[in-house]
Design an enzyme around this catalytic site. Structure first.
Site: not given
Length: 284
Positions: A181, A185
């Site tokens: 992952d 952000k």
């Protein structure tokens, strides 16, 4: 299939001589009962089967065990907790888990197990341990292993980093981290699993000439200032790992098994890293 059924169907062994309880396909969770929100069924056995409490808590060290929908939160403050408590548990030797001395390969984040199962089918004389924090993916992989009759796979539905701290040093021949992952952000980047501590941990587990493979389809994760390339190059400059390719990474996917995820997202432009632990004895 839930965790209880998986554990009930596993060919379990009683814990003896401080060895962890290991099933045929699953690895029973054993954990310090005082960490976070977790408690053990058998209060007389600190390494007993764990009751999962899916909630956040205000307990001491809960930053390590906090999770939502079976997804653990990777954060920098997790490392202090792991390093504090991992020494309290017995070292885990791959030959104990598999009852043989074959080479052992890890995959961190197996998804639904496609990549791991392909490796296991094509390398029956090699042992494979796959880590997955999502229960659905771990369950699918276990079901497939059973249907194929694979005896060289163990699936761990738990956070990989804790168990990797328990594994015997210099006992792993290869590690795969496929498309972790990227936490897009900026405020979430601390949750990325590829960081200096993780790479150092992998280097300590690899046997001489053992290999770390990392693949990502996110350019920032691959080449950013705090990304994979920078992290691996820093580790290589310290002598713990060395690049096996002429370039920092390659886009060549000819060696990579095409999983469902890769067919859908990765083919456009993926980054493949391949580093090995130097064989210092051979260099002398």
């Amino acid at each position: 299939m839930n965790d209880t059924n998986i554990n009930a169907n596993a060919n379990t062994q009683q814990q003896t001589n401080n060895k962890p309880i290991v099933g045929k396909y699953g690895w029973y969770d054993y954990f310090n009962p005082n960490i976070g929100t977790r408690t053990t069924r058998n209060t007389n056995n600190s390494h007993g089967t764990v009751i999962r409490n899916h909630k956040h808590g205000n307990d001491q060290n809960s930053s390590f065990t906090n999770f939502i929908d079976n997804r653990y939160i990777y954060s920098n403050n997790m490392w202090d907790t792991i390093e504090k408590y991992a020494p309290n548990y017995p070292e885990v030797r791959p030959e104990t888990i598999f009852s043989n001395s074959n080479k052992t390969v890890l995959e961190v984040g197996i998804g639904n197990g496609e990549f791991l199962i392909n490796l296991a089918e094509n390398n029956p004389e090699t042992n494979f341990i796959g880590f997955e924090v999502f229960k659905e993916g771990a369950t699918k992989c276990i079901r497939r292993c059973k249907s194929l009759g694979l005896s060289n796979v163990r699936v761990v539905h738990f956070d990989a980093i804790f168990y990797m701290h328990l594994l015997e040093k210099s006992s792993i021949s290869e590690v795969y981290v496929n498309f972790p992952d990227p936490w897009f952000k900026k405020r979430h980047r601390k949750r990325r699993i590829i960081n200096p501590q993780f790479v150092a941990l992998v280097a300590s587990l690899l046997e001489p000439e053992g290999v770390l493979n990392i693949a990502t389809d996110n350019e920032d994760y691959a080449t950013g200032l705090d990304g994979i390339q920078h992290t691996l190059e820093n580790c290589a400059s310290g002598g713990a790992l060395s690049n096996m390719q002429d370039e920092p990474f390659t886009h060549d996917d000819s060696h990579y098994f095409s999983t469902k995820y890769y067919r859908k997202f990765g083919r456009q432009r993926s980054y493949f890293f391949k580093y090995s632990r130097p064989n210092t004895n051979a260099q002398k």
